[in-house]
Design an enzyme around this catalytic site. Structure first.
Site, PDB file in Angstrom:
ATOM      1  N   SER A  94       0.844  -1.245   0.075  1.00  0.00           N
ATOM      2  CA  SER A  94       0.006  -0.117  -0.066  1.00  0.00           C
ATOM      3  C   SER A  94       0.765   1.230   0.006  1.00  0.00           C
ATOM      4  CB  SER A  94      -0.777  -0.042   1.176  1.00  0.00           C
ATOM      5  OG  SER A  94      -0.148  -0.184   2.356  1.00  0.00           O
ATOM      6  N   ASP A 270      -2.647   7.605  10.158  1.00  0.00           N
ATOM      7  CA  ASP A 270      -2.916   6.061  10.595  1.00  0.00           C
ATOM      8  C   ASP A 270      -1.661   5.469  11.216  1.00  0.00           C
ATOM      9  OD1 ASP A 270      -1.548   5.484   8.275  1.00  0.00           O
ATOM     10  OD2 ASP A 270      -2.869   4.391   7.498  1.00  0.00           O
ATOM     11  N   HIS A 273       0.984   5.219   7.060  1.00  0.00           N
ATOM     12  CA  HIS A 273       1.342   5.917   5.502  1.00  0.00           C
ATOM     13  C   HIS A 273       1.493   7.347   5.674  1.00  0.00           C
ATOM     14  CE1 HIS A 273      -1.496   2.166   4.949  1.00  0.00           C
ATOM     15  NE2 HIS A 273      -0.873   2.063   3.780  1.00  0.00           N
TER      16      HIS A 273
END
Length: 725
Positions: A94, A270, A273
């Protein structure tokens, strides 16, 4: 006692630190720094890509500065031109997906982050035949190996750029176990030869894992610790950077993201990221790494191939950095020089309005402020930009005032005077144009003052020649001169609103060779138009002032106010109000284009206000700053030399002599810069006496030789242009 200590302090400084000793010290510093940089380049290989990928610092909160090189900010059109017909692949987790989105937004800012987050995401720009794919492989495992292996086989087209990286999923799924780290090492060892093989024909980057903000991680991610991330990064670096492999084809380690994350991960949503601004910075770094060697932007020195060292191109040897504006970087140096200027206050030799010492002082402090403006990148702050525009206009005001006063009082329209002025203005610029391969218009201020000098000369020299001596005999000549000035104003007004006519005049060969920049004369028209009336204002002010002086309507005695006390107080009050009103207006500017449109008509308000404030009180007119006046005498050389000695990348960057110490670097480079400018000023003045003799016949022969030389240069340039076409 305070005054005595002040005087003795200045004498002590001047005794132990002369200009000659300063130049000797500057020369020693240049030789030492040149040797150090040459040795460093030889030892490190001069590869600025390594710096871009692995080191740097933040300037402020969002501007990333790579170590010792400049990073270009790519526009969409530039990114497309660089990546035309290219295939780029991002493969990983991600975090790599985030980088993928930031990268494609450099190509198309309208892209939205939508679709399957845990799947492949394609992107294509058909107008430039660019393909950018994100491939979802969150772990370094057999599946990732199989995908990478497929690119090494002859039947499959290889991507031009491969950006890979993964680790956090392995830590999360296996709960941070040591067995998972061991397996990661085995897996990355198995794909290393494949990446190395691809690196021989493609650009391959392995993105090291960014640190996390552990306090913000969700319960399902608590096992992802910075200690674990460091262990995975160490494994990747050790295996992929194995010294047994071909160093020319090695996988490039994208480790700079770690440094960026260390400063910004606290702003993460979070804890895992990066915030959007940080990943945008990473994407811009990737673009610079790949595109700088293709596009060769002047303000993108990172990753550009290093040409052989030459004597004239310091850019090949010394480092460069981007500018970054903060209020403190502009205003604090101004406070410093203001204090120094006050410290060196002395009595003037004469007390006339705008006497030589006062105009040198004016030029000096204005030039220092302009230099600080260029060094600090303050053009991005509109109020500062508008005030600097007034300083440039004030230089041209002095051009109009000074040359008009000379011709009006002396009546000397001879060739010797014209050649002296033209040589003094243009000698250094002509040498730099030839040696540094720059167009004349690149040093825009010199063409500007040169053309305005010729306009002033033509206005006063054309029949009938009206000078003060002639006008004193018959007052009608004053009206004749005013008529000339009105004609000049009319011509200026016409040309300023007729861009076509202006461009036709300056597009004729050989004028076009002097005034074109990037193939057209638009830049010249813009620069001329921006201060089109201020030279006329300077001429008109000189005419009015000299007329008042001749009729003894002003008092210029030492300590005396310029007019009667009542008139002086009223004018002084009006001047202060006008000065502050202009500053308030300039500080409230919201649109640069609109303010630039008004500037030519209103800049004279603050200039005249300053002149009156500086000259109406007798005690103010009777003193000057020798510190500022010293710089004023070399202001032209300071302005020109900054392009190649103090600044870098055609003034878009800063020269770095001492990397890692920004303040010390500025002090050392400034010291060397000022010493060089002073020496060049002395050389120019000495050469002017030799090259421009007073004997008319000798001068004519010299002019013919010079005309022949430049005709040859122009013909040679025309032949080069013809061969290019």
């Amino acid at each position: 006692m305070a005054a005595l200590a002040y005087t003795l302090g200045k004498r002590e400084i001047n005794y132990y630190f002369s200009v000659r000793s300063a130049k000797a010290l500057a020369l020693a510093a240049v030789l030492l720094l040149t040797a150090c940089h040459a040795a460093s380049r030889r030892y490190r290989g001069g590869d600025t890509c390594e710096y871009l990928l692995s080191s740097g610092r933040f300037l402020g909160e969002k501007v990333w500065q790579p170590h010792s090189c400049m990073m270009h900010k790519y526009k969409n059109s530039e990114a497309k031109n660089c990546l035309i017909d290219k295939h780029v692949v991002f493969i990983g987790d991600s975090r790599i997906r985030q980088l993928f989105y930031s990268f494609i937004k450099l190509i198309n800012p309208q892209v939205k982050e939508e679709g399957n987050k845990h799947g492949n995401i394609p992107f294509e720009d058909k107008s430039a035949s660019i393909k950018v794919d994100f491939l979802w492989y969150p772990e370094v495992n057999g599946s990732m190996r199989q995908r990478i292996k497929s690119w090494t086989e002859g039947s499959v087209a290889k991507p031009h750029i491969i950006v890979a990286g993964a680790a956090t999923w392995s830590i999360k799924i296996h709960n941070g176990s040591n067995e998972a780290l061991t397996q990661y090492k085995i897996n990355i060892t198995s794909i290393a030869p494949l990446l190395e093989k691809l690196a021989k024909s493609s650009d391959v980057y392995w993105v090291l894992q960014d640190p996390v903000y552990e306090d913000m991680l969700s319960e399902s991610r608590k096992m992802i610790t910075n200690e674990k991330i460091d262990a995975y990064n160490e494994a990747a670096v050790r295996i992929l950077n194995s010294s047994s492999r071909n160093s020319k084809a090695k996988v490039k380690m994208f480790s700079v993201s770690k440094l960026i994350a260390q400063e910004t991960i606290m702003k993460s949503a979070d804890g895992l990221h990066l915030p959007e601004s940080s990943r945008d910075t990473n994407a811009m770094i990737l673009m610079n790494v790949y595109c700088n060697k293709i596009m060769k932007p002047i303000d993108g020195s990172c990753c550009q191939p290093q040409p052989p060292l030459t004597l004239i191109q310091k850019a090949n040897l010394f480092m460069k950095e981007n500018k970054f504006y903060t209020h403190s970087s502009f205003f604090i140096p101004i406070v410093y020089i203001l204090v120094l200027g006050v410290f060196y206050t002395e009595n003037t030799k004469e007390t006339k309005v705008l006497n030589r010492e006062q105009t040198d002082e004016w030029k000096g402090w204005m030039q220092l402020v302009i230099l600080i403006y260029h060094m600090s990148g303050a053009s991005t702050f509109l109020p500062v930009y508008m005030h600097i525009r007034v300083l440039v206009a004030a230089y041209l005001f002095q051009t109009g005032y000074g040359h008009f006063s000379y011709f009006w009082m002396k009546g000397d329209f001879g060739v010797y005077r014209v050649c002296q002025v033209l040589f003094r203005l243009n000698f250094l610029v002509v040498v730099l144009c030839i040696v540094m391969d720059r167009p004349y218009q690149f040093y825009y201020f010199v063409p500007l003052v040169t053309v305005w000098f010729m306009i002033i000369y033509a206005t006063l020299a054309i029949w009938p020649q009206i000078i003060q001596k002639k006008a004193n005999g018959n007052c009608l000549w004053h009206f004749g001169l005013l008529l000339k000035l009105i004609c000049l104003l009319t011509c200026i007004y016409f040309l300023s609103y007729s861009q076509g006519a202006f461009e036709k005049i300056f597009s004729f060969w050989p004028l076009s060779k002097c005034f074109e920049l990037n193939g057209n004369v638009y830049e010249w028209w813009f620069r001329w138009k921006l201060d089109r009336y201020v030279v006329f204002h300077g001429m008109l002010f000189a005419f009015i002032y000299l007329a008042l002086q001749k009729r003894q309507m002003i008092s210029e005695g030492k300590g005396d106010p310029l007019f009667s006390n009542r008139v002086s107080n009223v004018l002084l009050f009006i001047s202060i109000v006008s000065f502050l009103t202009y500053s308030i207006w300039a500080s409230s500017c919201k649109n640069k284009t609109e303010c630039n449109e008004l500037h030519p008509s209103v800049s004279v308000v603050q200039i005249l206000a300053f002149v009156l404030i500086r000259n109406i009180p007798g005690y103010v007119r009777s003193v000057y700053s020798s510190f500022f006046a010293w710089f004023g005498k070399i202001s032209l050389e300071l302005f020109i030399c900054q392009y190649h000695i103090w600044l870098a990348a055609d003034t878009k960057g800063i020269l770095v002599l001492i990397p890692g110490y920004p303040m010390f670097n500025v002090l050392v480079s400034t010291f060397i810069f000022v010493c060089v400018a002073h020496e060049i000023s002395q050389i120019t003045n000495d050469l002017a006496q030799i090259v421009v003799p007073k004997d008319n016949s000798t001068l004519l022969k010299r002019l013919l030789c010079i005309a022949g030389f430049f005709s040859g240069l122009l013909l040679f340039s025309a032949m080069q242009d013809q061969s290019r076409h």
